[in-house]
Design an enzyme around this catalytic site. Structure first.
Site, mmCIF file in Angstrom:
data_model
loop_
_atom_site.group_PDB
_atom_site.id
_atom_site.type_symbol
_atom_site.label_atom_id
_atom_site.label_comp_id
_atom_site.label_asym_id
_atom_site.label_seq_id
_atom_site.Cartn_x
_atom_site.Cartn_y
_atom_site.Cartn_z
ATOM 1 N N CYS A 1 7.948 3.468 5.756
ATOM 2 C CA CYS A 1 7.207 3.225 4.508
ATOM 3 C C CYS A 1 7.824 2.737 3.404
ATOM 4 O O CYS A 1 7.198 2.549 2.394
ATOM 5 C CB CYS A 1 6.303 4.412 4.312
ATOM 6 S SG CYS A 1 7.156 6.032 3.732
ATOM 7 N N CYS B 1 0.784 -1.171 0.010
ATOM 8 C CA CYS B 1 0.090 -0.005 0.105
ATOM 9 C C CYS B 1 0.790 1.268 -0.066
ATOM 10 O O CYS B 1 0.784 2.041 -0.702
ATOM 11 C CB CYS B 1 -1.011 0.063 1.151
ATOM 12 S SG CYS B 1 -2.266 1.367 1.212
ATOM 13 N N CYS B 2 1.875 1.122 0.839
ATOM 14 C CA CYS B 2 2.762 2.399 0.805
ATOM 15 C C CYS B 2 3.525 2.611 -0.381
ATOM 16 O O CYS B 2 3.695 3.741 -0.977
ATOM 17 C CB CYS B 2 3.736 2.221 2.149
ATOM 18 S SG CYS B 2 3.271 2.294 3.590
ATOM 19 N N CYS C 1 -0.805 8.787 6.764
ATOM 20 C CA CYS C 1 -2.223 8.517 6.410
ATOM 21 C C CYS C 1 -3.311 8.241 7.718
ATOM 22 O O CYS C 1 -3.053 7.651 8.652
ATOM 23 C CB CYS C 1 -2.165 7.279 5.630
ATOM 24 S SG CYS C 1 -1.376 7.391 3.963
ATOM 25 N N CYS D 1 -3.652 4.826 9.375
ATOM 26 C CA CYS D 1 -2.315 4.213 10.000
ATOM 27 C C CYS D 1 -1.680 5.133 10.995
ATOM 28 O O CYS D 1 -0.659 4.908 11.222
ATOM 29 C CB CYS D 1 -1.604 3.868 8.717
ATOM 30 S SG CYS D 1 -1.974 2.739 7.575
#
Length: 234
Positions: A229, A118-119, A201, A204
């Site tokens: 990340c 995702c990162c 984010c 997170c």
């Protein structure tokens, strides 16, 4: 750039102020250097310094699509105060869509592998696009932020992106950062006043508890040794 050359520059700048470091590299690289801002307190300090030293230097940020409303508000307030267009880079729509449809909207909670994917999609790939045409980048890392950053130097070679990486605040304390923000009346994320020293984010990031590390609220379900990340992989 060789390790010997980087060591020589670090030695040369060992007693330089953050402003002197910024001027040294912006004079040297001109339009081939940029500030990558996460809109954190440190990056807000660097934005003020950079605009004062050379307002033509590019400043950019990444919109992952999962940021806090307060972060979007800060982008606007900062741009207005400094009359500076902060360039915003977004993830590629098709890659986000594919990832979410295959692994779920909150895939990052399921595994470290998913979180890093995702990162990568939301941050690393857009960052690589932002770096095109650059020879060096400035960022707000401090050695005191976390165990993964305790050994950073003012000047480093970013082998992931083949760029020189400049950390003007590497040796600053958190107290110095906030003293500077208050003195210069720099806009900052209002979440900092609610127990969020490090903001990424929204899903997170959480507020930290008393005595916790300043980055304890980032990916709090993971080990402190892996909580990066990938933007600052060393």
């Amino acid at each position: 750039m060789s390790a010997e050359e980087i060591k020589k520059i670090n030695d040369e700048l060992s007693n330089a102020s953050a402003q002197e470091i910024i001027k040294y590299f912006t004079d040297k690289y001109g339009d081939k250097i940029a500030l990558s801002s996460s809109l954190g307190a440190e990056d807000q300090v660097l934005t003020q310094m950079l605009v004062e030293i050379n307002p033509d230097i590019k400043i950019f940020t990444l919109d992952t699509g999962r940021l806090f409303p307060e972060t979007y508000d800060l982008i606007d307030r900062t741009s207005r105060k400094y009359k500076k267009n902060i360039q915003v880079y977004f993830p590629k729509k098709k890659k986000v869509q594919k990832m979410v449809n295959e692994k779920g909207i909150n895939l990052f909670f399921e595994s470290e592998e998913n979180r890093k994917e995702c990162c990568f999609v939301r941050k690393i790939e857009p960052l690589q696009r932002a770096f095109k045409g650059l020879d060096a980048w400035i960022c707000g890392l401090r050695a005191g932020q976390s165990v993964t950053r305790k050994d950073i130097e003012v000047v480093e070679w970013d082998s992931n992106n083949n760029l020189l990486k400049i950390n003007p605040l590497a040796n600053w304390s958190e107290e110095q950062v906030w003293d500077y923000i208050k003195t210069k009346k720099i806009p900052y994320n209002t979440l900092h006043d609610k127990g969020f020293p490090s903001i990424g984010c929204q899903p997170c990031t959480r507020a930290i508890m008393e005595g916790e590390d300043v980055r304890a609220g980032r990916w709090w379900w993971e080990s402190p040794d892996t909580k990066e990340c990938g933007l600052h992989k060393r």
